[in-house]
Design an enzyme around this catalytic site. Structure first.
Site, short mmCIF file in Angstrom:
data_model
loop_
_atom_site.label_atom_id
_atom_site.label_comp_id
_atom_site.label_asym_id
_atom_site.label_seq_id
_atom_site.Cartn_x
_atom_site.Cartn_y
_atom_site.Cartn_z
N CYS A 95 0.83 -1.20 0.00
CA CYS A 95 0.00 0.00 0.00
C CYS A 95 0.87 1.26 0.00
CB CYS A 95 -0.97 -0.03 1.18
SG CYS A 95 -2.40 1.05 0.96
N HIS A 101 -3.88 -5.74 1.06
CA HIS A 101 -3.61 -6.00 2.47
C HIS A 101 -4.08 -7.42 2.82
CE1 HIS A 101 -2.53 -1.93 3.75
NE2 HIS A 101 -3.52 -1.47 3.02
#
Length: 486
Positions: free
Chosen positions: A335, A432
């Site tokens: 991310c 994630h």
């Protein structure tokens, strides 16, 4: 169905509120009750994506799992995600509401109480009991005006309170008695009993302490809870968990180095990897050097990516990472960490602070522009090596560039995610929860010749929740808690 409710507040942060609510949720579900967790206001950069299209604090997602329920935005209607020392992004019912400095947020609280009360009412219509978790310390009377997190909520919703003290940090008698001393009488009257958490040693040695607290406060002693070592196997929410001393794994065959930057987010991405006996995850702070014997460096997510990128450079981590790659090591960016790996990172709208841009690490031929649209959804597909995965996306920004032509993953939606460098040493992804998937974790261990995976992560978490429930059944008067709820 109109549920009963009971609120658990603490004498401070990290006293074990989240863990106790999770354990009680599992214990009460095992007794046949329908239990739902609720936290009016949370502050955390560890968040979970919900199936109803929003995000909530990681602790509430774990509590929902303990209750064998699907996480929902109603379980945590206000989430604050710190972006600086004095400001945070505000999430209301799972969606970005805005951002505010701490002082300005105090004035916003009355606007948010309706969202809090509406969410609480929805949960009460669906459960036998709602377990409510407070935030920070009940004794922060300087923040009492317009409070929606602790006594302000308890008074507004007429929910009785159990106060939790942490004996492990010392001074638990003073912290519990002192809370009674500083609270307004009407607030103190909401507290019906107390728990002392994280006790080590012979409990008979604190029997007089429990009596003294009860006498000084007028509150009922409801349990002296021994330290629960299994907690380290559960996903942590509070960044205070990162301060815990790490035990070296002398038998580990894979060392993973993780620079810990000020606004690190969703650091629980690494918990499943650290659970593997063959893996040593080493957290490195500014002022320390990345270990030269690490095979993999992971850059986690960040809530203030440009700011953390500056800290990374100031700490010299960029030089360490370049040396790591020259030695043949690999780098994985998750991310915000993925965004840092590119050539440039732009924030023209000031999403994370003042508008601006910064030169990235240049390890991937990509560039990222932050925007106000936040992607919040489950993600599944196959990584570049054909291994399936399930995880989630939670990010702002769009990334493009030549290295995106070598995607890290192909999603089941048909989209491509992430990028891989031409030499296959540097990887970046927006996904994630990658390592929580046993298939992915096994594949990464195999890639570094670290042997087979020895952990079934989901099963391990559920087993620990069962153990925690049994622990609380042994040391807490749960029958009395049920009686006190209303």
């Amino acid at each position: 169905m109109t549920a009963r409710a009971l609120m658990f507040q603490g004498t401070g942060s990290d006293v074990g509120k989240s863990l106790i609510v999770a354990g009680l949720a599992r214990a009460l579900v095992s007794r046949g009750l329908k239990v739902l967790p609720f936290k009016p206001q949370n502050m955390s950069n560890n968040a979970a994506v919900t199936l109803d299209g929003g995000e909530i604090g990681r602790a509430q997602a774990l509590q929902a799992r303990a209750a064998r329920e699907t996480p929902s935005v109603t379980m945590n209607p206000v989430l604050l995600k710190p972006q600086s020392e004095v400001g945070a992004q505000i999430i209301v019912r799972g969606q970005v509401y805005g951002k505010a400095k701490a002082a300005d947020y105090q004035a916003l609280k009355p606007e948010l109480m309706d969202a809090v009360q509406d969410s609480f009412a929805l949960l009460k219509d669906e459960a036998d009991i709602v377990l409510v978790e407070g935030a920070g310390s009940a004794s922060e009377v300087n923040l009492r005006a317009n409070d929606i997190a602790n006594m302000g909520f308890a008074r507004e919703a007429d929910v009785p309170v159990v106060l939790i003290g942490d004996i492990d940090r010392g001074g638990v008698i003073a912290s519990l008695v002192g809370t009674k001393a500083v609270l307004a009488p009407d607030d103190a009257a909401m507290i019906r009993g107390f728990l002392v958490n994280k006790f080590r040693g012979d409990p008979s040695l604190f029997a007089d302490g429990m009596v003294r607290i009860a006498r000084e406060t007028g509150w009922e002693p409801l349990g002296l809870i021994p330290f629960f070592a299994g907690a380290r196997a559960l996903p942590a929410e509070d960044a205070l968990a990162l301060e815990q001393q790490q035990a070296a794994k002398t038998d580990a065959t894979l060392k993973v180095a993780v620079p810990v930057l000020p606004h690190i987010a969703n650091f629980d991405d690494l918990d499943p990897l650290a659970a593997e006996p063959a893996v040593e995850v080493v957290r490195i702070r500014p002022g320390e050097a990345l270990p030269g014997d690490a095979q993999l460096v992971i850059l986690p997510g960040s809530k203030a990516t440009l700011s953390d990128l500056r800290v990374l450079r100031d700490a010299g981590f960029d030089i360490d990472i370049e040396a790591h790659l020259r030695r043949g090591g690999s780098v994985l960016g998750l991310c915000g960490g993925y965004q840092m790996l590119g050539r440039v990172l732009r924030d023209p709208e000031g999403i994370e602070g003042a508008p601006g841009e910064a030169e990235g690490l240049g390890l991937l031929d990509i560039e990222t522009t932050l925007s106000g649209d936040k992607r919040l959804e489950p993600a599944s597909g196959h990584t570049f090596d054909g291994v399936p995965f399930e995880g989630y996306e939670m990010h702002m920004g769009r990334t493009k560039g030549p290295d995106c032509g070598r995607p890290f993953a192909r999603l089941d939606t048909g989209f491509q995610d992430g990028a891989i460098s031409a030499d296959r040493q540097v990887y970046g992804t927006y996904v994630h929860g990658l390592f929580a998937d046993d298939r992915q974790r096994a594949a990464w261990l195999a890639r570094f010749a670290a042997g087979p995976s020895q952990v079934h992560y989901d099963e391990q978490v559920d087993a620990v929740l069962d153990d925690l429930a049994a622990h609380l059944e042994d040391h807490v008067d749960i029958d009395r808690l049920l009686t006190l709820s209303r």
